[in-house]
Design a protein around this motif. Structure first.
Motif, PDB file in Angstrom:
ATOM      1  N   SER A  54       0.789  -1.230   0.000  1.00 32.67           N
ATOM      2  CA  SER A  54       0.000   0.000   0.000  1.00 32.67           C
ATOM      3  C   SER A  54       0.824   1.284   0.000  1.00 32.67           C
ATOM      4  O   SER A  54       0.328   2.316  -0.418  1.00 32.67           O
ATOM      5  CB  SER A  54      -0.926  -0.001   1.214  1.00 32.67           C
ATOM      6  OG  SER A  54      -0.152  -0.044   2.401  1.00 32.67           O
ATOM      7  N   LYS A  55       2.065   1.237   0.451  1.00 28.88           N
ATOM      8  CA  LYS A  55       2.806   2.478   0.637  1.00 28.88           C
ATOM      9  C   LYS A  55       4.016   2.665  -0.261  1.00 28.88           C
ATOM     10  O   LYS A  55       4.572   3.748  -0.313  1.00 28.88           O
ATOM     11  CB  LYS A  55       3.255   2.588   2.094  1.00 28.88           C
ATOM     12  CG  LYS A  55       2.084   2.681   3.036  1.00 28.88           C
ATOM     13  CD  LYS A  55       2.534   2.877   4.445  1.00 28.88           C
ATOM     14  CE  LYS A  55       1.325   2.955   5.359  1.00 28.88           C
ATOM     15  NZ  LYS A  55       1.669   3.065   6.740  1.00 28.88           N
ATOM     16  N   ARG A  56       4.467   1.628  -0.960  1.00 28.70           N
ATOM     17  CA  ARG A  56       5.667   1.771  -1.778  1.00 28.70           C
ATOM     18  C   ARG A  56       5.639   0.813  -2.956  1.00 28.70           C
ATOM     19  O   ARG A  56       5.016  -0.244  -2.882  1.00 28.70           O
ATOM     20  CB  ARG A  56       6.925   1.555  -0.949  1.00 28.70           C
ATOM     21  CG  ARG A  56       6.990   0.195  -0.313  1.00 28.70           C
ATOM     22  CD  ARG A  56       8.046   0.136   0.746  1.00 28.70           C
ATOM     23  NE  ARG A  56       7.582   0.965   1.827  1.00 28.70           N
ATOM     24  CZ  ARG A  56       8.358   1.504   2.746  1.00 28.70           C
ATOM     25  NH1 ARG A  56       9.614   1.293   2.762  1.00 28.70           N
ATOM     26  NH2 ARG A  56       7.860   2.274   3.687  1.00 28.70           N
ATOM     27  N   PRO A  57       6.322   1.176  -4.034  1.00 28.17           N
ATOM     28  CA  PRO A  57       6.376   0.286  -5.188  1.00 28.17           C
ATOM     29  C   PRO A  57       7.358  -0.858  -4.926  1.00 28.17           C
ATOM     30  O   PRO A  57       8.511  -0.626  -4.569  1.00 28.17           O
ATOM     31  CB  PRO A  57       6.862   1.187  -6.323  1.00 28.17           C
ATOM     32  CG  PRO A  57       7.556   2.324  -5.662  1.00 28.17           C
ATOM     33  CD  PRO A  57       6.945   2.469  -4.302  1.00 28.17           C
ATOM     34  N   LEU A  58       6.877  -2.070  -5.055  1.00 30.69           N
ATOM     35  CA  LEU A  58       7.714  -3.252  -4.872  1.00 30.69           C
ATOM     36  C   LEU A  58       7.629  -4.113  -6.116  1.00 30.69           C
ATOM     37  O   LEU A  58       6.586  -4.212  -6.757  1.00 30.69           O
ATOM     38  CB  LEU A  58       7.256  -4.069  -3.664  1.00 30.69           C
ATOM     39  CG  LEU A  58       7.336  -3.402  -2.297  1.00 30.69           C
ATOM     40  CD1 LEU A  58       6.801  -4.337  -1.217  1.00 30.69           C
ATOM     41  CD2 LEU A  58       8.759  -2.991  -1.971  1.00 30.69           C
ATOM     42  N   VAL A  59       8.738  -4.785  -6.420  1.00 35.43           N
ATOM     43  CA  VAL A  59       8.814  -5.624  -7.611  1.00 35.43           C
ATOM     44  C   VAL A  59       9.512  -6.928  -7.261  1.00 35.43           C
ATOM     45  O   VAL A  59      10.298  -6.994  -6.314  1.00 35.43           O
ATOM     46  CB  VAL A  59       9.570  -4.876  -8.744  1.00 35.43           C
ATOM     47  CG1 VAL A  59      10.990  -4.585  -8.360  1.00 35.43           C
ATOM     48  CG2 VAL A  59       9.493  -5.621 -10.050  1.00 35.43           C
ATOM     49  N   ALA A  60       9.192  -7.977  -8.013  1.00 39.15           N
ATOM     50  CA  ALA A  60       9.843  -9.272  -7.860  1.00 39.15           C
ATOM     51  C   ALA A  60      10.111  -9.836  -9.247  1.00 39.15           C
ATOM     52  O   ALA A  60       9.426  -9.488 -10.216  1.00 39.15           O
ATOM     53  CB  ALA A  60       8.973 -10.236  -7.060  1.00 39.15           C
ATOM     54  N   CYS A  61      11.086 -10.697  -9.352  1.00 34.43           N
ATOM     55  CA  CYS A  61      11.358 -11.387 -10.607  1.00 34.43           C
ATOM     56  C   CYS A  61      10.211 -12.354 -10.885  1.00 34.43           C
ATOM     57  O   CYS A  61       9.642 -12.929  -9.951  1.00 34.43           O
ATOM     58  CB  CYS A  61      12.666 -12.167 -10.524  1.00 34.43           C
ATOM     59  SG  CYS A  61      14.120 -11.130 -10.272  1.00 34.43           S
ATOM     60  N   GLY A  62       9.885 -12.538 -12.145  1.00 33.18           N
ATOM     61  CA  GLY A  62       8.798 -13.427 -12.525  1.00 33.18           C
ATOM     62  C   GLY A  62       9.036 -14.875 -12.153  1.00 33.18           C
ATOM     63  O   GLY A  62       8.099 -15.653 -12.030  1.00 33.18           O
ATOM     64  N   LYS A  63      10.291 -15.251 -11.944  1.00 31.80           N
ATOM     65  CA  LYS A  63      10.617 -16.650 -11.649  1.00 31.80           C
ATOM     66  C   LYS A  63      10.340 -17.053 -10.200  1.00 31.80           C
ATOM     67  O   LYS A  63      10.263 -18.232  -9.893  1.00 31.80           O
ATOM     68  CB  LYS A  63      12.088 -16.924 -11.969  1.00 31.80           C
ATOM     69  CG  LYS A  63      13.045 -16.177 -11.065  1.00 31.80           C
ATOM     70  CD  LYS A  63      14.485 -16.442 -11.425  1.00 31.80           C
ATOM     71  CE  LYS A  63      15.399 -15.686 -10.477  1.00 31.80           C
ATOM     72  NZ  LYS A  63      16.792 -15.898 -10.806  1.00 31.80           N
ATOM     73  N   HIS A  64      10.179 -16.084  -9.309  1.00 26.52           N
ATOM     74  CA  HIS A  64       9.970 -16.401  -7.897  1.00 26.52           C
ATOM     75  C   HIS A  64       8.535 -16.842  -7.632  1.00 26.52           C
ATOM     76  O   HIS A  64       7.584 -16.291  -8.178  1.00 26.52           O
ATOM     77  CB  HIS A  64      10.285 -15.187  -7.013  1.00 26.52           C
ATOM     78  CG  HIS A  64      11.707 -14.738  -7.102  1.00 26.52           C
ATOM     79  ND1 HIS A  64      12.775 -15.554  -6.824  1.00 26.52           N
ATOM     80  CD2 HIS A  64      12.236 -13.537  -7.454  1.00 26.52           C
ATOM     81  CE1 HIS A  64      13.896 -14.890  -6.989  1.00 26.52           C
ATOM     82  NE2 HIS A  64      13.589 -13.658  -7.378  1.00 26.52           N
ATOM     83  N   LYS A  65       8.381 -17.837  -6.773  1.00 24.08           N
ATOM     84  CA  LYS A  65       7.051 -18.318  -6.387  1.00 24.08           C
ATOM     85  C   LYS A  65       6.383 -17.293  -5.475  1.00 24.08           C
ATOM     86  O   LYS A  65       7.045 -16.554  -4.756  1.00 24.08           O
ATOM     87  CB  LYS A  65       7.172 -19.652  -5.651  1.00 24.08           C
ATOM     88  CG  LYS A  65       7.741 -20.755  -6.504  1.00 24.08           C
ATOM     89  CD  LYS A  65       7.897 -22.020  -5.696  1.00 24.08           C
ATOM     90  CE  LYS A  65       8.546 -23.093  -6.546  1.00 24.08           C
ATOM     91  NZ  LYS A  65       8.824 -24.291  -5.770  1.00 24.08           N
ATOM     92  N   GLU A  66       5.053 -17.277  -5.511  1.00 23.44           N
ATOM     93  CA  GLU A  66       4.293 -16.336  -4.684  1.00 23.44           C
ATOM     94  C   GLU A  66       4.630 -16.483  -3.203  1.00 23.44           C
ATOM     95  O   GLU A  66       4.712 -15.498  -2.482  1.00 23.44           O
ATOM     96  CB  GLU A  66       2.787 -16.517  -4.902  1.00 23.44           C
ATOM     97  CG  GLU A  66       2.294 -15.939  -6.188  1.00 23.44           C
ATOM     98  CD  GLU A  66       2.517 -14.441  -6.291  1.00 23.44           C
ATOM     99  OE1 GLU A  66       2.271 -13.705  -5.307  1.00 23.44           O
ATOM    100  OE2 GLU A  66       2.951 -13.999  -7.369  1.00 23.44           O
TER     101      GLU A  66
END
Length: 79
Positions: A48-60
């Motif tokens: 809710s407070k900041r933009p976060l990103v993850a690589c597509g290869k990582h599991k949820e």
């Protein structure tokens, strides 16, 4: 009336730290409005407070564990 501002930012994957390019839009008061991951292999992570990103290869499950580890206050907000 103040307008929203946008800019490109570089953020690291919440799990492994690999860098991704983001297009981020902020409200006039400085709060995050929305963002888009511009890197082909990146995915948006809800926060809710900041933009976060993850690589597509990582599991949820790995992404969720990393968010809880780095931002433990989020669990308290959700309750």
């Amino acid at each position: 009336m103040p307008e929203k501002t946008s800019r490109t930012e570089t953020h690291g994957c919440i799990v492994c730290g690999r860098l991704h390019q983001l297009f981020v839009v902020y409200e006039p008061n400085g709060r995050l409005f929305d963002f888009k991951v511009m890197s082909a292999d990146g995915k948006k992570v809800a926060h809710s407070k900041r933009p976060l990103v993850a690589c597509g290869k990582h599991k949820e499950a790995d992404v969720e564990a990393a968010v809880r580890r780095v931002y433990p206050e989020r669990e308290e907000e959700d309750q």
